[in-house]
Design an enzyme around this catalytic site. Structure first.
Site, mmCIF file in Angstrom:
data_model
loop_
_atom_site.group_PDB
_atom_site.id
_atom_site.type_symbol
_atom_site.label_atom_id
_atom_site.label_comp_id
_atom_site.label_asym_id
_atom_site.label_seq_id
_atom_site.Cartn_x
_atom_site.Cartn_y
_atom_site.Cartn_z
ATOM 1 N N SER A 14 38.212 46.211 18.898
ATOM 2 C CA SER A 14 37.922 47.637 18.672
ATOM 3 C C SER A 14 38.677 48.520 19.659
ATOM 4 C CB SER A 14 36.418 47.901 18.745
ATOM 5 O OG SER A 14 35.917 47.652 20.039
ATOM 6 N N ARG A 66 44.241 25.877 33.540
ATOM 7 C CA ARG A 66 44.356 27.342 33.507
ATOM 8 C C ARG A 66 45.773 27.768 33.891
ATOM 9 N NH1 ARG A 66 40.083 30.694 33.417
ATOM 10 N NH2 ARG A 66 38.643 29.111 34.170
ATOM 11 N N MET A 91 38.953 37.326 27.010
ATOM 12 C CA MET A 91 37.876 36.633 27.711
ATOM 13 C C MET A 91 38.389 35.415 28.472
ATOM 14 S SD MET A 91 35.601 38.757 27.041
ATOM 15 C CE MET A 91 34.143 37.985 27.725
ATOM 16 N N ILE A 93 39.565 34.315 32.613
ATOM 17 C CA ILE A 93 39.813 34.662 34.010
ATOM 18 C C ILE A 93 41.247 34.250 34.321
ATOM 19 C CG2 ILE A 93 39.194 34.167 36.401
ATOM 20 C CD1 ILE A 93 36.307 33.824 35.452
ATOM 21 N N LEU A 94 42.036 35.192 34.805
ATOM 22 C CA LEU A 94 43.470 34.979 34.982
ATOM 23 C C LEU A 94 43.775 34.448 36.376
ATOM 24 C CD1 LEU A 94 44.435 38.305 33.256
ATOM 25 C CD2 LEU A 94 44.887 36.025 32.335
ATOM 26 N N ASN A 108 42.874 46.807 32.758
ATOM 27 C CA ASN A 108 41.693 46.229 32.126
ATOM 28 C C ASN A 108 40.648 47.321 31.943
ATOM 29 O OD1 ASN A 108 39.979 44.072 31.162
ATOM 30 N ND2 ASN A 108 38.864 44.206 33.103
ATOM 31 N N HIS A 110 36.358 47.747 31.655
ATOM 32 C CA HIS A 110 35.132 47.007 31.964
ATOM 33 C C HIS A 110 33.932 47.885 31.630
ATOM 34 C CE1 HIS A 110 32.694 43.968 33.933
ATOM 35 N NE2 HIS A 110 32.028 44.933 34.540
ATOM 36 N N SER A 137 34.870 51.657 32.849
ATOM 37 C CA SER A 137 35.921 51.894 33.835
ATOM 38 C C SER A 137 37.230 51.252 33.381
ATOM 39 C CB SER A 137 35.539 51.256 35.182
ATOM 40 O OG SER A 137 34.235 51.607 35.590
ATOM 41 N N LEU A 145 38.173 39.775 40.822
ATOM 42 C CA LEU A 145 37.630 39.971 39.471
ATOM 43 C C LEU A 145 36.963 41.339 39.353
ATOM 44 C CD1 LEU A 145 36.978 38.713 36.674
ATOM 45 C CD2 LEU A 145 34.826 37.945 37.657
ATOM 46 N N ASP A 146 37.427 42.134 38.380
ATOM 47 C CA ASP A 146 36.876 43.477 38.128
ATOM 48 C C ASP A 146 36.907 44.339 39.396
ATOM 49 O OD1 ASP A 146 36.333 42.744 35.487
ATOM 50 O OD2 ASP A 146 34.338 42.031 35.984
ATOM 51 N N GLU A 175 34.693 53.848 25.804
ATOM 52 C CA GLU A 175 35.847 52.965 26.031
ATOM 53 C C GLU A 175 37.011 53.370 25.134
ATOM 54 O OE1 GLU A 175 35.003 48.802 25.625
ATOM 55 O OE2 GLU A 175 33.206 48.905 26.859
#
Length: 214
Positions: A14, A66, A91, A93-94, A108, A110, A137, A145-146, A175
């Site tokens: 979306s 990963r 989805m 974690i990089l 990103n 969030h 945000s 992370l975030d 968003e």
């Protein structure tokens, strides 16, 4: 000059749709060059195809680690010569290597007012805490992370009768408003990551980013 954008997704897309719609606006230099998903069943791939945007599926389950997946992901992204990489419900974690490769050109979104509620279940956590305000945000991605520098936050009041579902619905609407705004700022050369954090029009943004209240 067009700004080549690659969007990473895992689900319905979306936010991707909001970015596609915004990129069609007159004078918007953002051009979505490709959409990449780690899930073949992500509906966002259909949204991209409907808009004539190239799609790539890279199944993380086909990789031993990963690191191996992220290395392949970098190759797939860089084939489209991106100026900006946008995480839109991706989805995964990089790894640090991935984040460093795209430093200053990785955004990103969030669903909380960072630095509150990093991670999952943000709407539930806001309600359980009795917060008067909640929101979403956009931030530059760093290895925390975030935790990267904030660009823009949409702030909305929590209503007395809000449920997780009603709150999530209102946050989603915000968003779809602020993510295209941040991407356009970047595409226009107005938004950059500087040594001190996010910069808009050459000026450092406050720690909270640019605030939009509803």
């Amino acid at each position: 000059m067009a700004c080549n954008v690659v969007v990473l997704i895992s689900g319905s897309g979306s936010n991707l749709q909001a970015l596609i719609d915004s990129a069609a606006d007159d004078g918007n230099p953002a051009r979505i060059a490709a959409v990449i998903s780690n899930r073949a069943d992500a509906y966002g791939l259909q949204r991209a195809q409907n808009a004539g945007i190239a799609t790539v599926v890279l199944d993380h389950k086909q990789f031993d680690s990963r690191e191996a997946f992220d290395a392949a992901l970098i190759q797939a992204i860089d084939a489209h010569r991106p100026d900006l990489v946008v995480l839109a419900g991706f989805m995964r974690i990089l790894t640090g290597d991935f984040v460093r490769h795209y430093q200053g050109r990785l955004l990103n979104i969030h669903p909380s007012l960072l630095p509150r509620y990093k991670g999952l279940h943000t709407h539930q956590r806001a309600l359980e805490a009795g917060d008067a305000e909640h929101g979403c945000s956009v931030h530059f991605v760093t290895e925390e992370l975030d935790g990267g520098p904030l660009v823009v936050q949409a702030v909305l009041p929590v209503a007395a009768g809000d449920t997780i579902e009603t709150l999530a619905q209102r946050v989603h609407a915000e968003e779809h408003r602020i993510y295209p705004l941040a991407v356009r700022w970047f595409a226009e050369g107005r938004l950059r990551l500087g040594a001190q954090g996010a910069m808009l029009d050459g000026q450092p943004l406050p720690a909270s980013g640019h605030l939009i209240r509803t």
